[in-house]
Scaffold this motif. Structure first.
Motif, PDB file in Angstrom:
ATOM      1  N   TYR A 104      -6.859   7.937   3.033  1.00 44.72           N
ATOM      2  CA  TYR A 104      -6.177   9.206   3.271  1.00 44.72           C
ATOM      3  C   TYR A 104      -6.984  10.318   2.614  1.00 44.72           C
ATOM      4  CZ  TYR A 104      -1.910   6.441   4.226  1.00 44.72           C
ATOM      5  OH  TYR A 104      -0.989   5.568   4.718  1.00 44.72           O
ATOM      6  N   MET A 162      -7.664   9.068  -1.192  1.00 44.80           N
ATOM      7  CA  MET A 162      -6.962   7.877  -1.642  1.00 44.80           C
ATOM      8  C   MET A 162      -7.264   6.732  -0.692  1.00 44.80           C
ATOM      9  SD  MET A 162      -2.893   6.964  -1.957  1.00 44.80           S
ATOM     10  CE  MET A 162      -2.481   8.087  -3.284  1.00 44.80           C
ATOM     11  N   VAL A 198      10.310  17.309 -10.429  1.00 44.30           N
ATOM     12  CA  VAL A 198       9.834  16.582 -11.599  1.00 44.30           C
ATOM     13  C   VAL A 198       9.912  17.509 -12.811  1.00 44.30           C
ATOM     14  CG1 VAL A 198       7.865  15.416 -12.633  1.00 44.30           C
ATOM     15  CG2 VAL A 198       8.314  15.176 -10.169  1.00 44.30           C
ATOM     16  N   LEU A 210      -6.337  10.779 -12.897  1.00 46.11           N
ATOM     17  CA  LEU A 210      -5.237   9.856 -13.161  1.00 46.11           C
ATOM     18  C   LEU A 210      -5.470   9.113 -14.467  1.00 46.11           C
ATOM     19  CD1 LEU A 210      -2.615   8.492 -12.020  1.00 46.11           C
ATOM     20  CD2 LEU A 210      -4.121   6.681 -11.198  1.00 46.11           C
ATOM     21  N   GLN A 238      -0.564   4.891 -13.916  1.00 43.53           N
ATOM     22  CA  GLN A 238       0.374   4.849 -12.806  1.00 43.53           C
ATOM     23  C   GLN A 238       1.362   3.713 -13.040  1.00 43.53           C
ATOM     24  OE1 GLN A 238      -1.548   4.385  -8.991  1.00 43.53           O
ATOM     25  NE2 GLN A 238       0.339   3.889  -7.929  1.00 43.53           N
ATOM     26  N   ASP A 275      -1.941   0.884 -12.800  1.00 38.81           N
ATOM     27  CA  ASP A 275      -3.332   1.258 -13.057  1.00 38.81           C
ATOM     28  C   ASP A 275      -3.377   2.082 -14.332  1.00 38.81           C
ATOM     29  OD1 ASP A 275      -6.001   2.755 -10.987  1.00 38.81           O
ATOM     30  OD2 ASP A 275      -5.923   2.313 -13.126  1.00 38.81           O
ATOM     31  N   ARG A 327       4.448   3.540  -3.873  1.00 39.91           N
ATOM     32  CA  ARG A 327       2.997   3.667  -3.863  1.00 39.91           C
ATOM     33  C   ARG A 327       2.462   3.901  -2.452  1.00 39.91           C
ATOM     34  NH1 ARG A 327       0.525  -1.523  -6.122  1.00 39.91           N
ATOM     35  NH2 ARG A 327      -1.378  -0.278  -5.927  1.00 39.91           N
ATOM     36  N   GLY A 328       1.267   4.492  -2.404  1.00 38.89           N
ATOM     37  CA  GLY A 328       0.561   4.617  -1.140  1.00 38.89           C
ATOM     38  C   GLY A 328       0.458   6.047  -0.642  1.00 38.89           C
ATOM     39  N   GLY A 329      -0.575   6.285   0.156  1.00 43.15           N
ATOM     40  CA  GLY A 329      -0.858   7.628   0.623  1.00 43.15           C
ATOM     41  C   GLY A 329       0.149   8.178   1.608  1.00 43.15           C
ATOM     42  N   ALA A 330       0.979   7.321   2.182  1.00 42.43           N
ATOM     43  CA  ALA A 330       1.992   7.800   3.122  1.00 42.43           C
ATOM     44  C   ALA A 330       3.148   8.488   2.407  1.00 42.43           C
ATOM     45  CB  ALA A 330       2.514   6.638   3.952  1.00 42.43           C
ATOM     46  N   GLU A 335       4.366  11.217  -0.332  1.00 42.16           N
ATOM     47  CA  GLU A 335       3.917  12.414  -1.024  1.00 42.16           C
ATOM     48  C   GLU A 335       4.165  12.314  -2.524  1.00 42.16           C
ATOM     49  OE1 GLU A 335       5.488  15.979   0.606  1.00 42.16           O
ATOM     50  OE2 GLU A 335       4.785  17.252  -1.032  1.00 42.16           O
ATOM     51  N   GLN A 336       3.170  12.752  -3.288  1.00 42.40           N
ATOM     52  CA  GLN A 336       3.345  12.864  -4.729  1.00 42.40           C
ATOM     53  C   GLN A 336       3.860  14.266  -5.037  1.00 42.40           C
ATOM     54  OE1 GLN A 336       0.146  11.531  -7.274  1.00 42.40           O
ATOM     55  NE2 GLN A 336      -0.417   9.865  -5.890  1.00 42.40           N
ATOM     56  N   PHE A 394       4.600  16.961  -8.002  1.00 42.28           N
ATOM     57  CA  PHE A 394       4.098  17.237  -9.343  1.00 42.28           C
ATOM     58  C   PHE A 394       5.076  18.074 -10.150  1.00 42.28           C
ATOM     59  CE2 PHE A 394      -0.311  15.768  -9.494  1.00 42.28           C
ATOM     60  CZ  PHE A 394      -0.513  15.435  -8.165  1.00 42.28           C
ATOM     61  N   GLY A 395       5.071  17.833 -11.456  1.00 39.44           N
ATOM     62  CA  GLY A 395       5.811  18.673 -12.380  1.00 39.44           C
ATOM     63  C   GLY A 395       4.993  19.882 -12.783  1.00 39.44           C
TER      64      GLY A 395
END
Lengths: 115, 115
Positions: A33, A95, B4, B45, B48, B56, B98-101, B103-104, B106-107
């Motif tokens: 990605y 990623m 977050v 990073l 995780q 990780d 987990r995974g790119g699908a 969305e992360q 952020f705080g």
């Protein structure tokens, strides 16, 4: 290890114009990605757009679109009809789709929209 | 939906002191990330978590940094003892899994200055 390179530390453009931010990456993987994140001044980082490497069609989100060139390992972001609220740091990120699923970021491009 | 949360927002300490940061992810998010963002660089990073397990921590300086996520919800990141080069913004992010699908989110980050 994957690397992400953003060669434009700073850019500026007049309001309502179009601007393109560049990003190149290096990987030996074929499934991954790519992302563009926006970090406004003193505000949280947010996802702008995501591209899946196996999809040939370029992703589009309203005024934001990408030019994904897989063979060239290039992933540029085009912002059309730029607005003052687009002023921010923009980070390109990578990623892997499998295995080590962690975001690797570039060093960012500081974009300023001039009124 | 609440985002977050991180605290404190700012922290100034002397080198060799210890410091702790707290993160509360979005409710229901299984994956939690800690990033270090040094001025002029993209986030890197550190660790995780998936629920309360570490996925990780390969880039976490384990001689001085530690992190935990008890009960798979809140997380704390500790530095002991701090060095001058630890001056950075520490970002917490979370995603559904987990995974790119996924969305992360952020705080706002904690800005640490080590004198």
């Amino acid at each position: 290890a994957q690397t992400v390179t953003q060669s434009q530390p700073e850019m500026s453009v007049q309001e309502a114009e179009t601007v393109t931010l560049s990003c190149t990456y290096d990987t030996s993987e074929s499934n991954y990605y790519l992302f563009w994140y926006k970090q406004p001044p003193s505000r949280q980082m947010i996802l702008v757009i995501r591209q899946e490497a196996y999809k040939q069609q370029n992703a589009t989100e309203n005024r934001f679109s990408v030019n994904f060139q897989k063979a060239a390992k290039s992933f540029s972001l085009k912002i059309s009809d730029s607005q003052l609220g687009d002023t921010a740091m923009y980070f390109c990120a990578f990623m892997n789709r499998f295995g080590n699923e962690k975001l690797t970021f570039g060093t960012g491009t500081r974009l300023t929209i001039i009124p | 939906e609440a985002g977050v949360a991180q605290s404190p927002r700012y922290k100034i300490i002397e080198k060799r002191q210890s410091v702790a940061f707290w993160c509360n992810p979005i409710s229901g998010h299984a994956t939690l990330y800690w990033y270090q963002q040094i001025l002029g660089q993209g986030p890197k990073l550190l660790i995780q978590f998936q629920n309360n397990g570490v996925v990780d921590d390969s880039q976490l300086p384990k001689d001085r940094f530690s992190a935990e996520r008890l009960k798979g919800v809140d997380s704390t990141l500790k530095i002991q003892p701090a060095k001058l080069e630890d001056s950075a913004v520490y970002l917490c992010a979370s995603s559904l899994t987990r995974g790119g699908a996924y969305e992360q989110f952020f705080g706002p980050g904690t800005r640490l200055t080590v004198l």
